[in-house]
Design an enzyme around this catalytic site. Structure first.
Site, PDB file in Angstrom:
ATOM      1  N   CYS B 142      15.069  43.206  92.158  1.00 25.95           N
ATOM      2  CA  CYS B 142      14.621  44.529  91.715  1.00 25.95           C
ATOM      3  C   CYS B 142      14.663  45.543  92.856  1.00 25.95           C
ATOM      4  O   CYS B 142      15.192  46.646  92.696  1.00 25.95           O
ATOM      5  CB  CYS B 142      13.215  44.439  91.138  1.00 25.95           C
ATOM      6  SG  CYS B 142      12.022  43.577  92.176  1.00 25.95           S
ATOM      7  N   ARG B 170       4.881  45.897  95.353  1.00 28.06           N
ATOM      8  CA  ARG B 170       3.733  45.500  94.527  1.00 28.06           C
ATOM      9  C   ARG B 170       3.429  44.027  94.846  1.00 28.06           C
ATOM     10  O   ARG B 170       4.342  43.261  95.169  1.00 28.06           O
ATOM     11  CB  ARG B 170       4.011  45.718  93.039  1.00 28.06           C
ATOM     12  CG  ARG B 170       5.144  44.857  92.447  1.00 28.06           C
ATOM     13  CD  ARG B 170       4.648  43.554  91.912  1.00 28.06           C
ATOM     14  NE  ARG B 170       5.685  42.721  91.380  1.00 28.06           N
ATOM     15  CZ  ARG B 170       6.302  41.758  92.065  1.00 28.06           C
ATOM     16  NH1 ARG B 170       6.035  41.568  93.343  1.00 28.06           N
ATOM     17  NH2 ARG B 170       7.205  40.995  91.474  1.00 28.06           N
ATOM     18  N   HIS B 222       7.106  49.002  92.654  1.00 29.04           N
ATOM     19  CA  HIS B 222       7.361  49.138  94.086  1.00 29.04           C
ATOM     20  C   HIS B 222       7.614  50.612  94.401  1.00 29.04           C
ATOM     21  O   HIS B 222       8.040  51.366  93.536  1.00 29.04           O
ATOM     22  CB  HIS B 222       8.629  48.383  94.505  1.00 29.04           C
ATOM     23  CG  HIS B 222       8.690  46.936  94.148  1.00 29.04           C
ATOM     24  ND1 HIS B 222       7.872  45.988  94.705  1.00 29.04           N
ATOM     25  CD2 HIS B 222       9.505  46.254  93.313  1.00 29.04           C
ATOM     26  CE1 HIS B 222       8.191  44.795  94.236  1.00 29.04           C
ATOM     27  NE2 HIS B 222       9.174  44.916  93.383  1.00 29.04           N
ATOM     28  N   GLN B 303       9.546  46.825  88.829  1.00 26.23           N
ATOM     29  CA  GLN B 303      10.073  45.494  89.157  1.00 26.23           C
ATOM     30  C   GLN B 303      10.340  44.626  87.936  1.00 26.23           C
ATOM     31  O   GLN B 303      11.193  43.747  87.974  1.00 26.23           O
ATOM     32  CB  GLN B 303       9.098  44.776  90.101  1.00 26.23           C
ATOM     33  CG  GLN B 303       7.852  44.170  89.449  1.00 26.23           C
ATOM     34  CD  GLN B 303       6.754  45.194  89.176  1.00 26.23           C
ATOM     35  OE1 GLN B 303       6.890  46.368  89.510  1.00 26.23           O
ATOM     36  NE2 GLN B 303       5.665  44.750  88.556  1.00 26.23           N
TER      37      GLN B 303
END
Lengths: 342, 342
Positions: B142, B170, B222, B303
Site C-alpha cells: 500500500c 498507521r 498512512h 492501506q
C-alpha cells in the site's frame, strides 16, 4: 396519508443521519437542513445529496463564496417546517427553542440538552404512547438510549428491581480530532452517580438505577457492563429469547470472531452499511449470565447512530402518525434496515 | 469477450476487497474465495455475498459444524481458476506459489511477499506494459503503491532527479486489536533506509529514492511527506494540474474541513462509499509547495483499499486483456467508481 415537513437544524453527526432517515419515511418529507460552516459536509448536503441548505443570514455570503448553494436562512427553514429536529451542539437547542416557540413550531431535541427543554424525555421502547401529541420531545442521549432499549425490554418481560451499570465511553466521535483523552482512562465524573442513570430516570422515573462512567481512548462505540435484578427468576434461555425478539437489539457471538467494537464495525463495513452505522443495541450473547433473578451482560452502543430511529419515532409521536410504539417501530426499522446484521 | 476465471486465496483485508472488485469487471468472473477460519467473515462471504467458499481439506468439518457452506478444498478452487489472486498473509504467498506452479496456474501476489516471488513487481501507472503476459506478478504494498502513483505521475510529466520521503504509518488495520503501538512512535526500522524506497526501486530501478518510516497509533490511513527534485523547473499550477489530471489521485482541500485522515474517512462515509474505502491516493492541495525544480507535498494512503485497482489491472496484464495502461485504468476506475470523491 399525512406527510409531515421536517427540517433538520444542525447537520453534524446526528443531524446528517436523521436527515437521511427522514427521506426514507413514507409519511415525512425533508424540507431542508442547516449548517453554520461551509465545509465539505455542506458540499455533500447540497451537491451530492441534493438537500436544501439553510444558513444564518450573516453567513450566506460566506457559503456562496465557497460555491455552496444556499436555499435561505435558518428562520426561513423553520417557517416552512411542520417540525424541527434540533441537532445543534449540546446546549444550543435550548437557545434555539425560543425561535421554534416564536414561529409556533414543535421540535425534537437531543440528549445534549437538559431534560426541561422539552415536555418529555423519550425512548421508543419505554414511553412512546406517553409522548403522543406532545409539542417538545427530547430524545435521550446515545448511552441512555442504549441502556433503555435493554432495560425496558427486560422490565416488560420480567420486571426490574434494580440496575447497576458501568459505562465505558468512547472519547470522541471519529472526526473530532481535537478531543481527548488519547492516553488515559478518565472517570466521568469521579463523583457518582454519572448522569446516565439520572437520565434513564427522566424516562423511567421509578427505576432504582446507579451508573458510573469512564472515558477511554477510542472513537468507535461505547461499551456498557450492566448488572440488574429482575422481579422474578428467569433462565438464560428466556432472557436470550426476550432480547432476540426485541426490536432494535441484536445479539452477536464473540465465538464468530465478533470479539470487540472493532469487529462489529468491520462487520458493518463488510455488510455495506452506510457509514458503518449500527443503530441497534448490540449485546454479546456469551456475556449474558443469569443466576436466578440476577443478570449481567455486556453491550455496545454506536454513539453516532443509535438515536436515529428514536428521532424518527418522536416525529410520529408529535403528530400521532402512529398510535402505538409497535406501529412506528415497524415502519422505522423496515425503512432503516434494522436487525439485518448477520 | 474473453472472461477470466479468478480465484481469491485469502479473504482478509485485501482479499475481500479484490473479490468484490472482480465481480464488477466485465472481463472477469469470481469463481470463489478461500478462508481458513469459520468466522463472521466466512458467513458474510457465503450467506450475504453468495460466494463459493473453499477451505483447507482438514477444515471442512469445522466450517460445516459452524453452519457455513463449503464449496470444496483450496486445491479444487485453484484447479477451477484461470488465475489466482494470492491475498494470504505476508510470506504465505511464497509457500502457496508451489501449489500454483504445480497446478499450472498464473498468480498475483501482494507486497507482503519478497520481490523474487514473482516475475515482476508491479504498479499500473509505472510499468503496466512491462507486465503484459507475465505469469507471476507482485502488486507492491500500500505505501509503495501510494508513493509510485505520485512519483510515476511526476516522472512522466517533469522527470525526477531524486526523492526523499517520510512514511508515517498507521499501526494496525481497524480490526487488528492485538497489534500496537497504542502509545508510542516507532521508527520502522531505525536503520535506514526503510524498505519502502527499496520497494519503489523494484518497479522503477533507476530512481534515486530514500525513505524513512515511523509507526504511529492510528488505524485509518498512512500519511507521507514527500520531498522531490524534478528534472526541470515547474510552477505550482502545473504540478497541481498534473496531479488533478492523473488517474487514481485526488486533491483535497484542508480549507474545506478535510484536515486529517479522520476527515477523509468521514467524507468517504458521508458519500456512502462501501467500507469507507478510498482506493485513490489523496494529496492535500495546500501542502503542494514548488520552488523551481524542488517540490514537497503531503499525501494520505488508505492501506486497506489502495492496491485493489492494481490487483485488477495485474489480472488484465497476465492475460493481455488490455494492451495499454490507459485501457485497463479506464475500465477498473469506472467500475470501482474512482475519483468521484467531492
Amino acid at each position: 396519508m399525512t406527510v409531515v415537513n421536517v427540517a433538520i437544524n444542525g447537520f453534524g453527526t446526528i443531524g446528517k443521519r436523521v436527515a437521511e432517515a427522514v427521506t426514507r419515511q413514507p409519511d415525512m418529507r425533508l424540507i431542508g437542513v442547516s449548517k453554520t460552516r461551509p465545509d465539505y459536509s455542506a458540499v455533500v448536503a447540497t451537491r451530492i445529496l441534493g438537500y436544501n441548505l439553510y444558513v444564518p443570514a450573516d453567513k450566506i455570503e460566506e457559503f456562496e463564496k465557497a460555491g455552496i448553494k444556499v436555499a435561505g436562512t435558518i428562520e426561513e427553514m423553520i417557517e416552512k417546517a411542520d417540525v424541527i429536529v434540533d441537532a445543534t451542539p449540546g446546549g444550543k437547542g435550548a437557545e434555539y427553542k425560543k425561535l421554534y416557540v416564536e414561529k409556533g413550531k414543535p421540535a425534537i431535541f437531543q440528549g445534549g440538552e437538559k431534560a426541561d427543554v422539552a415536555d418529555i424525555s423519550f425512548s421508543t421502547l419505554c414511553n412512546y404512547e406517553e409522548a403522543l401529541g406532545k409539542r417538545y420531545i427530547r430524545v435521550v442521549s446515545c448511552n441512555t438510549t442504549g441502556l433503555l432499549r435493554a432495560l425496558c425490554t427486560l422490565r416488560k418481560a420480567f420486571g426490574l428491581k434494580w440496575v447497576r451499570a458501568t459505562i465505558v465511553r468512547r472519547a470522541a466521535d471519529p472526526k473530532e480530532v481535537k478531543r481527548g483523552p488519547v492516553n488515559a482512562i478518565v472517570p466521568d465524573p469521579a463523583k457518582l452517580p454519572s448522569h446516565h442513570g439520572v437520565d434513564v430516570k427522566t424516562v423511567v422515573p421509578d427505576l432504582d438505577i446507579m451508573t458510573a462512567a469512564v472515558v477511554v481512548p477510542t472513537t468507535l462505540m461505547h461499551v456498557h457492563v450492566v448488572y440488574a435484578k429482575l422481579a422474578r427468576s428467569a433462565t438464560r434461555e428466556e432472557v436470550i429469547r426476550v432480547f432476540e425478539e426485541a426490536p432494535r437489539i441484536i445479539l452477536v457471538d464473540a465465538s464468530l470472531g465478533l470479539k470487540s467494537t472493532a469487529d462489529l464495525v468491520e462487520l458493518a463495513r463488510d455488510l455495506g452499511r452506510r457509514r458503518y452505522d449500527i443503530p441497534e443495541l448490540v449485546i454479546w450473547r456469551e456475556s449474558i449470565t443469569v443466576n436466578g433473578d440476577e443478570i449481567v451482560w455486556i453491550q455496545a452502543v454506536h454513539q453516532e447512530s443509535i438515536v436515529v430511529p428514536e428521532n424518527i419515532d418522536a416525529i410520529r409521536a408529535i403528530f400521532k402518525l402512529a398510535k402505538k410504539a409497535e406501529d412506528t417501530i415497524r415502519v422505522t426499522d423496515e425503512t432503516l434496515g434494522l436487525k439485518k446484521f448477520l
